[in-house]
Structure formats: structure tokens, C-alpha cells
Design a protein around this motif. Structure first.
Motif: not given
Length: 290
Positions: A106-130
Motif C-alpha cells: 500500500p502507498p504508506e508502506l511504499k513511502s517507507l520502503a523508498v526511504r528505508a535502509r537495513a543494517k545487517y548483523a555482523p557475520r549474520p549467518f554465524a549469529g543465527i546458526k542455532d
């Protein structure tokens, strides 16, 4: 279950860690009390091939089927209260379009998506291995993201929610929900009227992990409805070449102990980061809110 693959390029360490996570999730869901032909399953994890730390996401992935297990179709049960189910071939790779994922917001989430950035965890796939994946594959059901000691802040990745196809200029929603730790939202430009329907009009830095995951799930879940998922019916010697910066995929299947699934996979870390939306793209989305 025996699953093997051969990888090329800088993505190899990531691929091995992800295979381990996928395997542990799939094996934990084996329904031993059911007849194998009537087995229901759930998505193990939806992802794009990317280390999300140090290396840039590959632009293209190739998959080559060497040994493909044969058997009746299985049924993916989303198991999220919607009743959604998806018949799939045994050992399929299921694909979801990032373009569709963005365009159906919907428009309100599109407006958010064009302004948003995701910061990933360090070495994320080691951090979620369990950790264990959600039943829909869109994120982690357990807390996950263990704290790691051995990582470098300069190698931590932050990417826009939307990745632009350099040929078509379409925007693709490409966020890896299991690995995101924080979200940055830019404020609306001064010339855009702020309305009640705008989310975070003054910008935001979201650090609550539960809140981050809830928001991403809200944005991504509609695009994995059964009618929007392509589950490829593999034959031996099939070669698939797909746009890794525009599609998310999931390895799906519950196997018998004597099934053999052997694939060659190749992807190379890119030398550039994904391009996000520009000011013209954002202006077009803001106009939808007027």
C-alpha cells in the motif's frame, strides 16, 4: 537426506553456513509419524544469495541439477493462521519476485520502503546458526542473532530496502529478514506534506529486534501468497540462471533417508553495492500519498 552442492567464488563460506541452517531447520520438521507421501512441510527460509558481511551480493546465481530426487508432490503449509498451502514438486527451489513484493505494498508502506535502509548483523549467518526459521520462511522464530566477538565494523553491511534493476530500472524489495538488526528511515523531504498515513515522517532509527522483524513481516508476507510463488520442477541437467538481486528463493523439501539431491551452485560476490531508489523514484511514490 543427503544434499550436496559445489560452489564457486567468494560466496562459498556463506553458502556452507546457510546450507547448515537450512538443513537443521528442515530436519527438525520431519513428520516421522506421517506417511511420507502425505507429508506437509513449511518453508525453511527465504533468502537471496549474499554474505551480508564484507562481500557484496552476487548479481546472478546459477543452479545445475545433477541428481534430483523423484517422488510425489508435497504440500507447503504456511502454518500462520491463514490456511495458505502450496503444492510443490519434491526438492523444489521456490522463487518470489522482489518487484512484486514492492509493487503490491500500500502507498504508506511504499513511502517507507523508498526511504528505508537495513543494517545487517555482523557475520549474520554465524549469529543465527542455532536459530529456527518462521513457518513462512520470512525471518527467525527464536530470538537469534547471537553476539559474536570476531567481527569488523567496517565490514558490516547496510543496504537500501529497494534494489534497482540497472536495465529495467524497476525497484525490487530485497531485504533478508533473518539477518537484519536495525532499520534506518530517512525523513520525508520538506516539500512533501506530512499526513497521518505516513510512517516515520521525521525519520527513525529502529533498533528493537522484535519491532524490526514485525515491520518486515508486514511488508513481505503478502508477496509469498501461494499464487505468487514459482516452485521449479527440477529435472536432471536443468540449468537455471536467475537475477539474485531481484528474486528471493527457498530450498524446499522433506526427503527420505535414501534420497540424493546433488546440485552445482555458482555465484560470485559483486564489486559494487546494489543501487537504491533515486529522488525521482521517491517523488513518484510520494505522489501516491496525495
Amino acid at each position: 537426506m543427503i544434499s550436496a552442492s559445489t560452489h564457486a567464488g567468494n560466496a562459498t563460506p556463506f553458502s556452507k553456513r546457510l546450507e547448515s541452517l537450512l538443513s537443521s531447520n528442515m530436519n527438525s520438521r520431519r513428520a516421522e509419524s506421517r506417511e511420507w507421501r502425505n507429508t506437509y512441510q513449511i518453508f525453511p527460509l527465504a533468502y537471496a544469495d549474499a554474505a551480508l558481511y564484507d562481500l557484496e551480493p552476487p548479481k546472478v546465481t546459477t543452479l545445475y541439477g545433477i541428481r534430483v530426487p523423484q517422488g510425489p508432490k508435497q504440500v507447503v503449509r504456511y502454518d500462520d493462521g491463514t490456511g495458505d498451502e502450496l503444492p510443490v514438486p519434491l526438492g523444489t527451489t521456490a522463487f518470489v519476485s522482489g518487484k512484486t513484493m514492492f509493487e503490491m505494498l500500500p502507498p504508506e508502506l511504499k513511502s517507507l520502503a523508498v526511504r528505508a535502509r537495513a543494517k545487517y548483523a555482523p557475520r549474520p549467518f554465524a549469529g543465527i546458526k542455532d536459530a529456527k526459521a518462521m513457518s513462512t520462511g520470512l525471518g527467525i522464530a527464536t530470538k537469534g542473532l547471537d553476539e559474536l566477538d570476531d567481527w569488523d565494523e567496517e565490514k558490516v553491511k547496510t543496504y537500501p530496502f529497494l534494489w534497482k534493476n540497472p536495465i529495467t530500472h524497476n525497484l525490487h524489495f530485497m531485504v533478508h529478514p533473518c539477518a537484519v538488526r536495525e532499520i534506518f528511515v530517512d525523513p520525508l523531504p520538506a516539500n512533501v506534506p506530512k499526513r497521518e498515513t505516513h510512517l516515520y515522517p521525521d525519520g527513525a532509527h529502529l533498533t528493537d529486534l522484535d519491532g524490526v522483524r514485525t515491520l518486515l513481516y508486514r511488508m513481505q508476507r503478502p508477496a509469498i501468497a501461494p499464487r505468487l510463488v514459482y516452485p521449479h520442477d527440477w529435472n536432471e541437467r536443468d540449468l537455471m540462471i536467475f537475477h539474485n538481486r531481484g528474486l528471493m528463493h527457498s530450498v524446499v523439501g522433506l526427503f527420505r533417508e535414501d534420497d540424493l539431491r546433488v546440485f552445482h551452485q555458482c555465484n560470485l560476490a559483486a564489486t559494487d553495492q546494489p543501487e537504491g531508489p533515486n529522488e525521482e523514484d521517491r517523488a513518484g511514490i510520494y505522489a501516491l500519498m496525495n
